[in-house]
Design an enzyme around this catalytic site. Structure first.
Site, PDB file in Angstrom:
ATOM      1  N   ALA A 236       0.847  -1.193   0.000  1.00 17.19           N
ATOM      2  CA  ALA A 236       0.000   0.000   0.000  1.00 17.19           C
ATOM      3  C   ALA A 236       0.882   1.242   0.000  1.00 17.19           C
ATOM      4  CB  ALA A 236      -0.906   0.001   1.230  1.00 17.19           C
ATOM      5  N   LYS A 237       0.230   2.356  -0.224  1.00 19.32           N
ATOM      6  CA  LYS A 237       0.938   3.633  -0.333  1.00 19.32           C
ATOM      7  C   LYS A 237       1.868   3.905   0.852  1.00 19.32           C
ATOM      8  CE  LYS A 237      -0.180   8.136  -2.193  1.00 19.32           C
ATOM      9  NZ  LYS A 237       0.916   7.877  -3.129  1.00 19.32           N
ATOM     10  N   ARG A 238       1.376   3.535   2.047  1.00 21.20           N
ATOM     11  CA  ARG A 238       2.169   3.840   3.247  1.00 21.20           C
ATOM     12  C   ARG A 238       3.477   3.047   3.302  1.00 21.20           C
ATOM     13  NH1 ARG A 238      -2.154   1.015   4.673  1.00 21.20           N
ATOM     14  NH2 ARG A 238      -1.746  -1.175   5.182  1.00 21.20           N
TER      15      ARG A 238
END
Ligand code: GLU
Length: 307
Positions: A236-238
């Protein structure tokens, strides 16, 4: 007629390395089997402005060209309405007034798998339906399924059988549900090869069953492993530098990212320069790993090392 494969991203954000890997695999499967390769943008749900164009640019940057125009689901509403009409006409639908909470709280039907719709609204009488409508709830429309399970063929997994329940066809807000749109589009676009993430493996049998009800021959599937972070969670982006533009910001070009992805499927040596055409020459479905791709992004330092 030449069949087709496809990549069908949802424009809810930028494609991450795992999505790009699935796109490369879908391209390789299609190109090495003489099929067209189509792009369909699944924009009936969450749409982030600009995401579609960025996704298409990323595919171009990796050299993954496609055939014909990009198709957007939001342009195809009449097609889904036609399919609904066909199913309605054959008594294969019913309105469902259940909220998500009610479904979770309802006792599940005997032998039904977890999460299957328990059939609460399946046999409502006309007057019961009218009563519910009078409360002002907008019903969803569900499939009246006549089977409990269905089997599909998956190139990587063999025959896969899983549960078929009364899936939602139209949401309460009138928007066609993913399971309907995907089946109608794959049929209308003559897609006979579906390569996608294996999070959708258990949906394939119910989609294939719905296809048969609409007179569509189910495609052959290849559900490919997802990309995970080093904690074993979906990428994911994080997780840091997970998109092509994040990688560029670290000084890596698209060609290096292509190499990184290709080496994760055993098609390139680390650091080797490759093009999708080279990869097509080497492509061997037997070599595709069956385990998730663990992506260690390296753009942020270990927090324990921060001053
Ligand atoms: N739009 C779905 C996604 O981005 C893929 C659906 C499919 O390939 O059938 O996860």
């Amino acid at each position: 007629m030449v069949g087709a494969g496809r990549f069908a991203p949802s424009p809810s954000g930028d494609l991450h390395l795992g999505n790009l890997r699935t796109a490369l695999l879908a391209w390789l499967f299609a190109r090495t089997t003489g099929r067209d390769f189509l792009i369909r943008v699944e924009d009936l749900d969450r749409v982030r402005p600009g995401a579609m164009d960025r996704q298409l640019n990323d595919l171009r940057a990796l050299g993954l060209g496609w055939d014909g125009e990009v198709v957007k689901q939001s342009d195809r509403l009449p097609l889904y309405a036609e399919a609904i009409e066909t199913l309605n006409g054959r008594g294969l639908t019913y309105p469902c007034f259940c909220t998500r909470k009610e479904i979770l709280q309802a006792p599940s039907a005997p032998h039904a798998p977890d999460g299957a719709y328990p059939g609460t609204c399946r046999n409502l009488s006309v007057s019961e339906q009218a009563e519910k409508l009078a409360t002002g709830r907008n019903p969803a429309l569900r499939l009246r399924s006549h089977t409990d399970s269905f089997t599909v063929t998956d190139t990587l997994r063999g025959n896969v059988t899983s549960a078929v329940d009364d899936v939602v066809l139209l949401r309460g807000d009138g928007v066609p549900a993913y399971n309907l749109a995907v089946v109608v589009d794959d049929g209308a676009q003559h897609i006979d090869q579906v390569v996608r993430g294996d999070d959708l493996l258990s949906s394939a049998p119910r989609q294939a069953y719905l296809a048969t009800l609409l007179g569509i021959t189910p495609p052959v599937y290849a559900h490919v492993p997802l990309a995970l972070n080093t904690d074993g969670k979906r990428l994911a982006k994080r997780d840091g530098a997970v998109t092509l533009s994040d990688q560029r910001a670290l000084g890596r070009g698209s060609d290096e990212v292509l190499t990184m992805i290709a080496s994760s499927i055993g098609l390139a040596e680390p650091g080797e320069r490759v093009t999708p055409m080279h990869l097509a020459e080497r492509f061997d479905t037997q070599k595709i790993p069956h385990e998730p791709w663990i992506v260690a992004t390296d753009d942020h330092a270990d927090p324990s090392e921060l001053p």
